[in-house]
Design a protein around this motif. Structure first.
Motif, PDB file in Angstrom:
ATOM      1  N   GLY A  67      11.611  27.189  31.579  1.00  0.00           N
ATOM      2  CA  GLY A  67      11.259  27.354  32.980  1.00  0.00           C
ATOM      3  C   GLY A  67      12.374  27.921  33.826  1.00  0.00           C
ATOM      4  N   VAL A  68      11.994  28.394  35.000  1.00  0.00           N
ATOM      5  CA  VAL A  68      12.893  29.080  35.930  1.00  0.00           C
ATOM      6  C   VAL A  68      13.456  28.092  36.943  1.00  0.00           C
ATOM      7  N   ASP A  69      14.732  28.257  37.288  1.00  0.00           N
ATOM      8  CA  ASP A  69      15.358  27.528  38.391  1.00  0.00           C
ATOM      9  C   ASP A  69      15.434  28.464  39.596  1.00  0.00           C
ATOM     10  N   VAL A  70      15.346  27.908  40.805  1.00  0.00           N
ATOM     11  CA  VAL A  70      15.313  28.711  42.024  1.00  0.00           C
ATOM     12  C   VAL A  70      16.455  28.304  42.942  1.00  0.00           C
ATOM     13  N   ILE A  71      17.131  29.316  43.498  1.00  0.00           N
ATOM     14  CA  ILE A  71      18.177  29.108  44.500  1.00  0.00           C
ATOM     15  C   ILE A  71      17.768  29.863  45.762  1.00  0.00           C
ATOM     16  N   LEU A  72      17.852  29.211  46.909  1.00  0.00           N
ATOM     17  CA  LEU A  72      17.550  29.826  48.197  1.00  0.00           C
ATOM     18  C   LEU A  72      18.842  29.969  48.987  1.00  0.00           C
ATOM     19  N   ALA A  73      19.140  31.192  49.387  1.00  0.00           N
ATOM     20  CA  ALA A  73      20.371  31.480  50.129  1.00  0.00           C
ATOM     21  C   ALA A  73      20.049  31.645  51.604  1.00  0.00           C
ATOM     22  N   GLY A  74      20.542  30.726  52.424  1.00  0.00           N
ATOM     23  CA  GLY A  74      20.344  30.808  53.860  1.00  0.00           C
ATOM     24  C   GLY A  74      21.495  31.523  54.545  1.00  0.00           C
ATOM     25  N   ALA A  75      21.608  31.319  55.852  1.00  0.00           N
ATOM     26  CA  ALA A  75      22.662  31.984  56.608  1.00  0.00           C
ATOM     27  C   ALA A  75      24.034  31.413  56.278  1.00  0.00           C
ATOM     28  N   ASN A  76      24.104  30.090  56.081  1.00  0.00           N
ATOM     29  CA  ASN A  76      25.383  29.439  55.796  1.00  0.00           C
ATOM     30  C   ASN A  76      25.246  28.327  54.767  1.00  0.00           C
ATOM     31  N   GLU A  77      24.172  28.347  53.976  1.00  0.00           N
ATOM     32  CA  GLU A  77      23.927  27.250  53.053  1.00  0.00           C
ATOM     33  C   GLU A  77      23.055  27.711  51.897  1.00  0.00           C
ATOM     34  N   VAL A  78      23.027  26.886  50.873  1.00  0.00           N
ATOM     35  CA  VAL A  78      22.117  27.115  49.753  1.00  0.00           C
ATOM     36  C   VAL A  78      21.288  25.851  49.524  1.00  0.00           C
ATOM     37  N   ARG A  79      20.078  26.058  49.033  1.00  0.00           N
ATOM     38  CA  ARG A  79      19.227  24.991  48.539  1.00  0.00           C
ATOM     39  C   ARG A  79      18.792  25.383  47.134  1.00  0.00           C
ATOM     40  N   ALA A  80      18.342  24.417  46.363  1.00  0.00           N
ATOM     41  CA  ALA A  80      17.937  24.732  45.001  1.00  0.00           C
ATOM     42  C   ALA A  80      16.745  23.905  44.572  1.00  0.00           C
ATOM     43  N   LEU A  81      15.999  24.481  43.648  1.00  0.00           N
ATOM     44  CA  LEU A  81      14.897  23.801  42.981  1.00  0.00           C
ATOM     45  C   LEU A  81      15.101  23.951  41.475  1.00  0.00           C
TER      46      LEU A  81
END
Length: 209
Positions: free
Chosen positions: A181-195
Protein backbone atom coordinates in the motif's frame (compact mmCIF):
# COMPACT_ATOMS: atom_id res chain seq x y z
CA UNK A 1 18.44 15.76 -19.18
CA UNK A 2 17.32 19.34 -19.71
CA UNK A 3 19.97 22.04 -19.76
CA UNK A 4 20.23 23.67 -16.35
CA UNK A 5 19.47 27.37 -16.23
CA UNK A 6 19.80 30.02 -13.57
CA UNK A 7 16.24 29.20 -12.46
CA UNK A 8 17.19 25.57 -11.99
CA UNK A 9 20.00 26.68 -9.70
CA UNK A 10 17.59 28.13 -7.14
CA UNK A 11 19.14 27.30 -3.79
CA UNK A 12 18.39 24.13 -1.87
CA UNK A 13 19.14 23.66 1.81
CA UNK A 14 21.61 26.05 3.41
CA UNK A 15 23.06 23.14 5.37
CA UNK A 16 22.17 20.05 3.30
CA UNK A 17 22.91 17.47 5.99
CA UNK A 18 21.43 19.28 9.00
CA UNK A 19 18.40 20.66 7.15
CA UNK A 20 17.61 17.34 5.47
CA UNK A 21 17.74 15.61 8.85
CA UNK A 22 15.43 18.23 10.35
CA UNK A 23 12.85 17.82 7.59
CA UNK A 24 13.21 14.03 7.72
CA UNK A 25 12.48 14.08 11.45
CA UNK A 26 9.36 16.17 10.86
CA UNK A 27 8.14 13.66 8.25
CA UNK A 28 8.87 10.77 10.62
CA UNK A 29 6.93 12.55 13.36
CA UNK A 30 4.03 13.06 10.95
CA UNK A 31 4.07 9.36 10.06
CA UNK A 32 4.20 8.44 13.74
CA UNK A 33 1.23 10.71 14.56
CA UNK A 34 -1.11 10.44 11.56
CA UNK A 35 -3.12 13.53 10.48
CA UNK A 36 -1.41 15.80 13.05
CA UNK A 37 0.52 18.75 11.65
CA UNK A 38 4.28 18.80 12.22
CA UNK A 39 5.94 22.20 11.69
CA UNK A 40 8.75 22.74 9.22
CA UNK A 41 10.17 26.22 9.75
CA UNK A 42 13.36 28.06 8.95
CA UNK A 43 13.72 26.86 5.36
CA UNK A 44 15.50 30.01 4.11
CA UNK A 45 17.30 30.29 1.74
CA UNK A 46 15.53 27.33 0.11
CA UNK A 47 13.70 28.38 -3.04
CA UNK A 48 11.66 26.16 -5.32
CA UNK A 49 10.68 26.77 -8.94
CA UNK A 50 6.95 27.33 -9.43
CA UNK A 51 4.62 25.56 -9.04
CA UNK A 52 6.52 23.40 -6.53
CA UNK A 53 5.88 24.67 -2.99
CA UNK A 54 8.71 25.25 -0.51
CA UNK A 55 7.66 22.63 2.03
CA UNK A 56 6.98 20.10 -0.73
CA UNK A 57 10.41 20.88 -2.16
CA UNK A 58 12.03 20.45 1.25
CA UNK A 59 10.42 17.02 1.60
CA UNK A 60 11.73 16.05 -1.83
CA UNK A 61 15.26 17.10 -0.89
CA UNK A 62 15.07 15.18 2.38
CA UNK A 63 13.59 11.94 1.05
CA UNK A 64 14.79 11.56 -2.54
CA UNK A 65 18.20 10.69 -3.95
CA UNK A 66 19.72 9.05 -7.01
CA UNK A 67 18.11 5.75 -6.01
CA UNK A 68 14.57 7.22 -6.04
CA UNK A 69 12.47 7.09 -9.21
CA UNK A 70 10.20 10.16 -9.07
CA UNK A 71 6.96 10.90 -10.94
CA UNK A 72 5.61 14.45 -11.39
CA UNK A 73 2.11 15.44 -12.40
CA UNK A 74 1.61 17.26 -15.71
CA UNK A 75 1.71 20.73 -14.16
CA UNK A 76 5.03 20.07 -12.42
CA UNK A 77 6.56 18.23 -15.34
CA UNK A 78 5.32 20.50 -18.12
CA UNK A 79 8.29 22.86 -17.85
CA UNK A 80 11.93 22.05 -17.32
CA UNK A 81 12.40 24.12 -14.16
CA UNK A 82 10.99 21.73 -11.56
CA UNK A 83 12.42 18.67 -13.30
CA UNK A 84 15.90 20.14 -13.50
CA UNK A 85 15.77 21.51 -9.93
CA UNK A 86 14.95 18.07 -8.56
CA UNK A 87 17.63 16.41 -10.71
CA UNK A 88 20.23 19.02 -9.74
CA UNK A 89 19.62 18.83 -5.98
CA UNK A 90 18.83 15.12 -5.56
CA UNK A 91 20.09 13.21 -8.59
CA UNK A 92 16.71 11.44 -8.70
CA UNK A 93 15.55 9.78 -11.90
CA UNK A 94 12.24 11.08 -13.27
CA UNK A 95 9.83 8.52 -14.69
CA UNK A 96 6.89 8.92 -17.07
CA UNK A 97 4.43 6.51 -15.47
CA UNK A 98 3.19 6.80 -11.86
CA UNK A 99 3.38 3.03 -11.37
CA UNK A 100 7.15 3.16 -11.96
CA UNK A 101 7.80 5.68 -9.17
CA UNK A 102 8.73 5.21 -5.54
CA UNK A 103 7.93 8.88 -4.95
CA UNK A 104 5.02 10.61 -6.70
CA UNK A 105 4.50 14.37 -6.44
CA UNK A 106 1.22 16.16 -7.10
CA UNK A 107 1.04 19.96 -7.34
CA UNK A 108 -2.49 19.98 -5.88
CA UNK A 109 -5.04 17.52 -4.51
CA UNK A 110 -6.90 17.40 -7.83
CA UNK A 111 -3.68 16.44 -9.64
CA UNK A 112 -2.97 13.42 -7.43
CA UNK A 113 -2.99 10.03 -9.17
CA UNK A 114 -5.26 7.33 -7.86
CA UNK A 115 -3.60 5.28 -5.14
CA UNK A 116 -4.27 2.08 -7.08
CA UNK A 117 -2.19 3.46 -9.98
CA UNK A 118 0.94 3.74 -7.80
CA UNK A 119 3.44 1.05 -6.85
CA UNK A 120 1.96 -1.13 -4.11
CA UNK A 121 5.03 -3.15 -3.13
CA UNK A 122 4.69 -6.85 -2.36
CA UNK A 123 3.94 -8.87 0.75
CA UNK A 124 7.63 -9.82 0.86
CA UNK A 125 8.91 -6.30 0.07
CA UNK A 126 6.28 -3.77 1.17
CA UNK A 127 8.97 -1.07 1.24
CA UNK A 128 8.84 -1.05 -2.57
CA UNK A 129 5.51 0.75 -2.45
CA UNK A 130 5.23 4.40 -3.43
CA UNK A 131 4.93 7.49 -1.28
CA UNK A 132 2.52 10.12 -2.59
CA UNK A 133 3.41 13.74 -1.78
CA UNK A 134 0.61 16.26 -2.32
CA UNK A 135 1.23 20.01 -2.21
CA UNK A 136 -1.65 21.05 0.03
CA UNK A 137 -0.99 24.79 0.39
CA UNK A 138 -4.36 26.55 0.41
CA UNK A 139 -6.29 23.28 0.16
CA UNK A 140 -9.89 23.20 1.34
CA UNK A 141 -11.52 20.69 3.71
CA UNK A 142 -13.20 17.80 1.93
CA UNK A 143 -15.13 16.21 4.79
CA UNK A 144 -15.20 15.11 8.40
CA UNK A 145 -12.98 12.18 9.26
CA UNK A 146 -11.86 10.30 12.33
CA UNK A 147 -8.45 8.66 12.15
CA UNK A 148 -7.63 5.59 14.22
CA UNK A 149 -4.80 3.09 14.28
CA UNK A 150 -1.13 2.98 15.28
CA UNK A 151 0.14 6.34 16.54
CA UNK A 152 -3.34 7.76 17.05
CA UNK A 153 -4.40 8.45 20.64
CA UNK A 154 -7.98 7.19 20.61
CA UNK A 155 -9.29 8.96 17.54
CA UNK A 156 -8.20 12.16 15.79
CA UNK A 157 -10.79 14.28 13.99
CA UNK A 158 -9.66 15.91 10.76
CA UNK A 159 -11.23 17.77 7.84
CA UNK A 160 -9.10 16.07 5.18
CA UNK A 161 -7.73 19.31 3.72
CA UNK A 162 -5.17 18.38 1.09
CA UNK A 163 -6.77 15.10 0.06
CA UNK A 164 -8.39 14.68 -3.37
CA UNK A 165 -12.12 14.12 -3.71
CA UNK A 166 -13.16 10.50 -3.62
CA UNK A 167 -10.23 9.69 -1.38
CA UNK A 168 -12.04 7.74 1.31
CA UNK A 169 -12.95 4.79 -0.92
CA UNK A 170 -9.43 4.77 -2.34
CA UNK A 171 -7.97 4.71 1.14
CA UNK A 172 -10.14 1.82 2.26
CA UNK A 173 -8.92 -0.22 -0.73
CA UNK A 174 -5.33 0.85 -0.01
CA UNK A 175 -5.54 -0.35 3.60
CA UNK A 176 -7.08 -3.65 2.54
CA UNK A 177 -3.82 -4.63 0.85
CA UNK A 178 -1.64 -4.25 3.97
CA UNK A 179 1.34 -4.74 4.28
CA UNK A 180 1.29 -3.48 0.70
CA UNK A 181 0.00 0.00 0.00
CA UNK A 182 0.79 3.67 -0.50
CA UNK A 183 1.72 6.19 2.21
CA UNK A 184 0.63 9.82 1.79
CA UNK A 185 2.38 13.04 2.83
CA UNK A 186 0.62 16.42 2.67
CA UNK A 187 2.84 19.50 2.43
CA UNK A 188 1.27 22.69 3.76
CA UNK A 189 2.62 26.22 3.95
CA UNK A 190 4.75 25.54 7.04
CA UNK A 191 3.93 21.98 8.06
CA UNK A 192 3.50 18.40 6.97
CA UNK A 193 0.84 15.82 7.76
CA UNK A 194 0.93 12.14 6.90
CA UNK A 195 -1.28 9.14 6.39
CA UNK A 196 0.65 5.89 6.71
CA UNK A 197 -1.08 2.88 5.20
CA UNK A 198 -1.88 1.57 8.70
CA UNK A 199 -4.24 4.46 9.49
CA UNK A 200 -7.98 3.94 9.25
CA UNK A 201 -10.19 6.84 8.17
CA UNK A 202 -13.91 6.87 8.88
CA UNK A 203 -16.43 9.59 8.16
CA UNK A 204 -17.86 11.29 5.11
CA UNK A 205 -16.77 13.53 2.26
CA UNK A 206 -18.46 16.77 1.24
CA UNK A 207 -17.66 16.28 -2.44
CA UNK A 208 -16.85 13.42 -4.77
CA UNK A 209 -13.95 12.88 -7.18
Amino acid sequence: MNTLTAQNHLPGFADPVHDAQRVFRAVLAAMARPTLAQPILGLAPLQTPAPLGRVAGAVVLALCDEQTPVWLDKRLGRGSDVCAWIRFHTGARLVERPEDALFAIASSPSAAPRLADLAQGTDEEPHLSATLLIDAVGAHPIGAFTATGPGVNGGETWDGAGLPGGFLSQWEANRAGFPRGVDVILAGANEVRALPRTTKLAGHENRSA
